[in-house]
Each structure stands twice: as C-alpha cells, then as structure tokens.
Motif scaffolding. Structure first.
Motif, PDB file in Angstrom:
ATOM      1  N   MET A  72       0.845  -1.194  -0.007  1.00 17.89           N
ATOM      2  CA  MET A  72      -0.242  -0.165   0.118  1.00 17.89           C
ATOM      3  C   MET A  72       0.931   1.340   0.024  1.00 17.89           C
ATOM      4  SD  MET A  72      -2.731   1.121   2.754  1.00 17.89           S
ATOM      5  CE  MET A  72      -3.667  -0.654   2.637  1.00 17.89           C
ATOM      6  N   LEU A  73       0.409   2.177  -0.926  1.00 18.57           N
ATOM      7  CA  LEU A  73       1.453   3.493  -0.847  1.00 18.57           C
ATOM      8  C   LEU A  73       0.729   4.586   0.242  1.00 18.57           C
ATOM      9  CD1 LEU A  73       3.718   4.847  -2.081  1.00 18.57           C
ATOM     10  CD2 LEU A  73       2.183   5.690  -4.027  1.00 18.57           C
ATOM     11  N   ALA A  74       1.548   4.884   1.168  1.00 16.44           N
ATOM     12  CA  ALA A  74       0.912   5.991   2.101  1.00 16.44           C
ATOM     13  C   ALA A  74       1.926   7.113   1.881  1.00 16.44           C
ATOM     14  CB  ALA A  74       1.480   5.676   3.290  1.00 16.44           C
ATOM     15  N   ALA A  75       1.171   8.311   1.891  1.00 12.95           N
ATOM     16  CA  ALA A  75       1.759   9.669   1.622  1.00 12.95           C
ATOM     17  C   ALA A  75       1.470  10.569   2.921  1.00 12.95           C
ATOM     18  CB  ALA A  75       1.195  10.494   0.450  1.00 12.95           C
ATOM     19  N   ARG A  76       2.535  11.345   3.218  1.00 15.99           N
ATOM     20  CA  ARG A  76       2.519  12.021   4.507  1.00 15.99           C
ATOM     21  C   ARG A  76       2.209  13.644   4.054  1.00 15.99           C
ATOM     22  NH1 ARG A  76       7.420  12.095   8.865  1.00 15.99           N
ATOM     23  NH2 ARG A  76       8.594  12.959   6.905  1.00 15.99           N
ATOM     24  N   ARG A  77       1.204  14.172   4.549  1.00 17.38           N
ATOM     25  CA  ARG A  77       0.665  15.322   4.219  1.00 17.38           C
ATOM     26  C   ARG A  77       1.455  16.500   4.773  1.00 17.38           C
ATOM     27  NH1 ARG A  77      -4.213  16.403   1.390  1.00 17.38           N
ATOM     28  NH2 ARG A  77      -3.520  18.584   2.131  1.00 17.38           N
ATOM     29  N   THR A  78       1.673  17.476   3.841  1.00 19.21           N
ATOM     30  CA  THR A  78       2.466  18.917   4.342  1.00 19.21           C
ATOM     31  C   THR A  78       1.500  20.092   4.771  1.00 19.21           C
ATOM     32  OG1 THR A  78       2.161  19.521   1.995  1.00 19.21           O
ATOM     33  CG2 THR A  78       4.289  18.491   2.846  1.00 19.21           C
ATOM     34  N   GLY A  79       0.160  19.685   4.425  1.00 21.06           N
ATOM     35  CA  GLY A  79      -0.888  20.759   4.797  1.00 21.06           C
ATOM     36  C   GLY A  79      -2.228  20.299   4.630  1.00 21.06           C
ATOM     37  N   PRO A  80      -3.031  21.034   5.210  1.00 24.49           N
ATOM     38  CA  PRO A  80      -3.235  22.314   5.797  1.00 24.49           C
ATOM     39  C   PRO A  80      -2.878  22.013   7.200  1.00 24.49           C
ATOM     40  CG  PRO A  80      -5.297  21.490   5.586  1.00 24.49           C
ATOM     41  CD  PRO A  80      -4.774  20.625   4.747  1.00 24.49           C
ATOM     42  N   PRO A  81      -2.463  23.013   8.218  1.00 20.27           N
ATOM     43  CA  PRO A  81      -1.956  22.450   9.470  1.00 20.27           C
ATOM     44  C   PRO A  81      -2.560  21.438  10.254  1.00 20.27           C
ATOM     45  CG  PRO A  81      -2.079  25.043   9.253  1.00 20.27           C
ATOM     46  CD  PRO A  81      -2.721  24.125   7.982  1.00 20.27           C
TER      47      PRO A  81
ATOM     48  N   GLU B  27      -2.052   9.748   4.338  1.00 23.40           N
ATOM     49  CA  GLU B  27      -3.133   9.307   3.479  1.00 23.40           C
ATOM     50  C   GLU B  27      -2.960   8.449   2.505  1.00 23.40           C
ATOM     51  OE1 GLU B  27      -4.882  13.016   2.365  1.00 23.40           O
ATOM     52  OE2 GLU B  27      -2.967  13.436   0.976  1.00 23.40           O
ATOM     53  N   LEU B  28      -3.870   7.865   1.900  1.00 23.00           N
ATOM     54  CA  LEU B  28      -3.738   7.309   0.640  1.00 23.00           C
ATOM     55  C   LEU B  28      -3.621   8.430  -0.601  1.00 23.00           C
ATOM     56  CD1 LEU B  28      -6.288   4.367   0.969  1.00 23.00           C
ATOM     57  CD2 LEU B  28      -3.968   4.343   1.046  1.00 23.00           C
ATOM     58  N   PRO B  29      -2.747   8.393  -1.532  1.00 25.76           N
ATOM     59  CA  PRO B  29      -2.634   9.547  -2.365  1.00 25.76           C
ATOM     60  C   PRO B  29      -3.838   9.611  -3.287  1.00 25.76           C
ATOM     61  CG  PRO B  29      -1.023   8.004  -2.757  1.00 25.76           C
ATOM     62  CD  PRO B  29      -1.951   7.114  -1.765  1.00 25.76           C
TER      63      PRO B  29
END
Length: 116
Positions: free
Chosen positions: A1-10, A17-19
């Motif tokens: 599973m590909l996970a993505a770490r958010r840069t924002g919003p704060p 999240e899942l892209p």
C-alpha cells in the motif's frame, strides 16, 4: 500500500493518507484518479478494483478508493506530501493514518484476506 505524509493544511500536516485528489468539474472519478496520480506522484496507473463504498469527508466530500497498479514511472512526493512509503501488509498500521483513511486501510485488509 502506498502511503503519503501530508504537508498541510496545519490540521492534517504530518498525517498519512492514501494518495489521490479531487474530481474536476466534468471529469469522471476514474479519470480523476489517474490524472491525480500523474500530477501528484509522477506515475501512470491502471485502476483495478474498487474498495468499499463511499466514505464521507466533512463537510461535503466523499472518499472513493481503488486498488491500482503502477504501469509507468516511480512514485515521488509532490508539493502536498513530504514523504511516500510503500507499506507491506504487516506494516499497514505503521504510520499515523488520518482519521478519514483508517477505515479504508481496514477495508483493504479485509479485501486482502487473513494473510495481510
């Protein structure tokens, strides 16, 4: 599973999240996901199986998820994400998923079966 770490919003920064992304006016949801993967991750994908139903996102959006196969390119984090991680089934809960994505991870686990 590909996970993505958010840069924002704060309120979401640092969460995983899942892209994916939003459907543009006049665009089909499958076409939107293919486009978003191209724009956000730099990859071409083939959509495979829909996972679950509709997961409501406040205030008025809906999260819809598909499994996919990367057919060209290597995923890279874009401006909305500081990091990407491929997670093996035993590591699916090794990141701090955003509340909206956690039910999806559970649904993918159920779809994958007891070995996942």
């Amino acid at each position: 599973m590909l996970a993505a770490r958010r840069t924002g919003p704060p309120a979401l920064a640092g969460g995983w999240e899942l892209p994916g992304g939003k459907v543009d006016p006049g665009e089909g949801e499958r076409a939107a996901l293919v486009r978003e993967c191209r724009e956000e991750l730099g990859v071409e994908v083939e959509l495979l199986q829909r996972v679950g139903g509709d997961w409501p996102l406040p205030p008025s959006a809906v999260l819809r998820v598909w499994t996919a196969r990367v057919v060209a390119g290597v995923p890279a984090a874009g401006p909305d994400h500081s990091e990407l991680r491929w997670l093996d089934p035993g590591d699916w809960y090794g990141v701090a998923w955003l509340d909206a994505d956690l039910p999806v991870v559970r649904a993918v686990q159920a779809l994958a079966g007891p070995a996942a």
